[in-house]
Each structure stands twice: as C-alpha cells, then as structure tokens.
Scaffold this active site. Structure first.
Site, PDB file in Angstrom:
ATOM      1  N   GLU A 160      49.399  14.418  21.282  1.00 41.65           N
ATOM      2  CA  GLU A 160      50.702  15.028  20.948  1.00 41.65           C
ATOM      3  C   GLU A 160      50.586  16.225  22.067  1.00 41.65           C
ATOM      4  O   GLU A 160      51.297  17.654  21.855  1.00 41.65           O
ATOM      5  CB  GLU A 160      50.534  15.927  19.554  1.00 41.65           C
ATOM      6  N   SER A 182      53.051  14.570  14.501  1.00 39.02           N
ATOM      7  CA  SER A 182      54.245  14.070  15.227  1.00 39.02           C
ATOM      8  C   SER A 182      54.693  12.652  14.872  1.00 39.02           C
ATOM      9  O   SER A 182      55.479  12.358  15.599  1.00 39.02           O
ATOM     10  CB  SER A 182      54.183  14.490  16.630  1.00 39.02           C
ATOM     11  N   SER A 198      62.169  22.625  15.081  1.00 37.61           N
ATOM     12  CA  SER A 198      61.132  22.236  14.221  1.00 37.61           C
ATOM     13  C   SER A 198      61.673  22.811  12.720  1.00 37.61           C
ATOM     14  O   SER A 198      62.224  23.936  12.506  1.00 37.61           O
ATOM     15  CB  SER A 198      59.737  22.550  14.509  1.00 37.61           C
TER      16      SER A 198
END
Length: 384
Positions: free
Chosen positions: A25, A213, A352
C-alpha cells in the site's frame, strides 16, 4: 565540516508526516500524505515530511502535495520525492530528546530539529501493524492513532476477529491458512477450504490476513480457482484468510476520539456490485482508481444507524484503539450486522470514506487532521 543545526526551535508544534513504507500500500500512503500536507494549518504547525522508500529507507521528502497525487492509474512513489540526496533520516531513540537527523555518507549528520508529534499515514505491514508505533514508544515521541497492541490486532484480520468475538461482537465465518500449511500440506489446506465451503457455500473470498486497500483479494467460485487466489494473496502476505460470502449491504462507520471518549460518525454505504460500479466487490481499483462513490449518509433507519454506531464504538473499545478507526460491516438480509473488519489507519484521502463520513458529521477534513494531531499531542507514550 561542522554540524548544521536548525536555526531555532519553532514556537509552534512540529509535525512529522511519515508516509510510504514497505507494504504493497506504499502508493496509497503517499497519496494520503499529500492530502494531509494540504490540510495541515501551517499557521499552527511546522511540518516535516518524511518518506519511507519501498525498501525501507527513511528520507527527507519534498513538501509538495501535488507530486503525491494519483496520475491516471499511476501511484506516486517515495523514491521520486526525496529532498535530501543520498543518505537517510534518523528519528531519535532517546526519550530525552526528539531531534531528527539527516545522515549523508561521508558527511557530518545534519540536525533537522525536534519533532513534537508524528502523523504516521502508513498503511499495511511495517507501519499500520504496531511496528512504527513500537519504535515511537521507545523514542518517547507522541503519534497519531492506535498504540502497538491495537495496531497489531487491527492489522491481523484473524486476531482482530478473535478479539471482537471474545467481546460478543458479531463476526462472519472464516478459516485461516497459515504459511506452513500451504507450503507443507497444500492438499490439506485445500480440504479445509472445501469443508468450509461445504458448510457456508461458494463463493468464498480469499485474502491476505494482514493487508489492506482490498489488495490481493479474490472471489473464488469453486475449487478450480483456489490455488491461483491463494498465490495472489500470498504475494502480499504468507498468511491467508478465507471468508464466507455474506449477503447484505456493505456499511462503514468512522470512529473518532474526542475528549470525552470515542464517537461514531454518520455511516456510509458502499454501492453493491452490479449497480453501476463495474466491480465484483469494493476492490482496490474501485476505491482509488475509478473512485466509486459511497452513499453518505447511508440510507438507514434511525434504529439501524444507532446500532451500527454502537457496534463501531464497541469495536474501537474492544481492541483498545486510539485516535481513529473505520469499522466495516455487512447489514444482512435478516437485519443483523456483522463486523467485517476495523482499520486503525483507514484510507485518508479526500475521496476516502472515513473523511467523507466525518465531513457529513460536521467535521471538515482540515478539522479532522487538526483534532487527530491535538489528540496525539495530549496523549502520553508508554503504558496508558
């Protein structure tokens, strides 16, 4: 050459934003750092960006949020953002001092000044899993987010589920394939999955136990796709989690620590597969590249909203979290909630879900960043 010192200690708190890291990530962490750097109030804080390269080297990074953005489908990389040439950044390991040093080969180290708090926007192993938290505890430097234990538990989906279940919180069916099982007895591991699917049905989801993720996750419809799915997950983590398909709505809820304790945001709903998303599930591409929009606030009844908020705060407390958490749920067809996972450093870019949920709850992105920094500044390191 004499040692170079910072001209003076800044009168305002100094925040080291640490990002990148050795996990898969890495790029998303850089994007998150760019968003945080944009949002920090420079009239209130002095900022020191520190990047960790994919091979683990700490570097002084450019303070340029624009270079930390996703370009099409290309994620940014710390290796392209170094601002100090060769060498690396060293954080103090002496609780009596908080001076950060930039060390170059063949030169006297440059002292970059003291750091008052670290904002570790690291996702995945070597950052979100208690490792950097342990280092900062040894250094005596306050930091944003959960401590060593909560970070480690939140990262390992098996032990997260075990802890949540021990507190009576609802988790879905799962099975674990440990590294030695797959390496020494793959046929036995396959049988575990077949037996699991016989009880809970196909398809199943195969995922890394300690990644985020939505990386490395595969939806497996039958045994023929299992080996490929396991190998894909093992690219991110040798420990594998197999989960049953849960039919229901995907709901998320943010938790933020205030002075009087943790509070829950309004929930959000992730659009179901097949409703215009173009994805089988809420995968990495849907989250970050195509940016599938969540529904904030989620269209829930007052009772459903209250229950998911209660469970989110209960999960936060069960794992002994601090600062922030995003809790992910399935609202099943029979009206029950099941906790899928918690994230102790959730996706934190402006698109997000965590920042979006708090925006709709009355806390803007800059206010969210400020509250997290202030909370960390007022929280001691060590046992608490």
């Amino acid at each position: 050459m004499s040692t170079t010192y910072a001209s003076s200690q800044p009168s305002k708190p100094r925040v080291a934003v640490v990002f990148g890291g050795r996990s898969s990530e890495h790029g998303i962490s850089v994007v998150t750092a760019g968003a945080v750097l944009r949002a920090i109030d420079r009239t209130r804080y002095d900022v020191l960006p520190i990047g960790i390269t994919a091979d683990g080297r700490w570097v002084r990074a450019v303070d340029d949020a624009e270079r930390m953005s996703i370009r099409g489908s290309e994620l940014p990389d710390v290796a392209q953002l170094s601002d100090g040439g060769p060498g690396g950044v060293l954080l103090p390991l002496d609780p009596a001092g908080r001076e950060v040093v930039h060390s170059r080969p063949g030169e006297v180290p440059e002292v970059l000044g003291e750091v008052d708090v670290v904002f570790p926007v690291l996702h995945g192993p070597y950052g979100e899993d208690g490792t950097i938290q342990g280092m900062l505890e040894l250094s005596g430097v306050p930091y944003v987010g959960s401590g060593v234990l909560a970070s480690a538990v939140g990262m390992d989906k098996e032990y997260m589920k075990r802890v949540l279940a021990s507190y009576g919180l609802p988790v879905g069916p799962y099975e674990v394939i440990r590294p030695r099982e797959w390496e020494q007895d793959a046929s036995g591991a396959r049988k575990k999955v077949v037996d699991f699917a016989a009880e809970h049905g196909w398809p199943v989801f195969v995922k890394p136990a300690r990644a985020g993720s939505s990386m490395g996750i595969t939806k497996v419809d039958d045994l023929t796709g299992l080996d490929e799915a396991v190998e894909e997950a093992r690219r991110h983590d040798p420990k594998i989690l197999v989960e049953a398909l849960l039919s229901g709505r995907e709901i998320e809820c943010g938790v933020l620590e205030f002075g009087d304790g943790p509070r829950a945001s309004v929930p959000a709903e992730i659009p179901a597969p097949g409703t215009g998303t173009g994805h089988d599930f809420y995968d990495f591409e849907a989250k970050y590249i195509n940016a599938s929009a969540g529904i904030v606030p989620a269209p829930l009844t007052a009772e459903e909203t209250a229950e998911v908020q209660r469970l989110a705060v209960a999960a936060f407390e069960a794992v002994s979290c601090e600062g922030l958490v995003r809790a992910d749920f399935f609202l099943l067809e029979d009206g029950r909630y099941v906790i899928n996972e918690i994230n102790t450093m959730p996706g934190f870019t402006p698109i997000s879900m965590y920042p979006q949920m708090w925006e709709k709850s009355g806390v803007s992105y800059p206010e969210l960043v400020d509250r997290l920094i202030q909370s960390a500044l007022h929280r001691p390191t060590g046992l608490r």
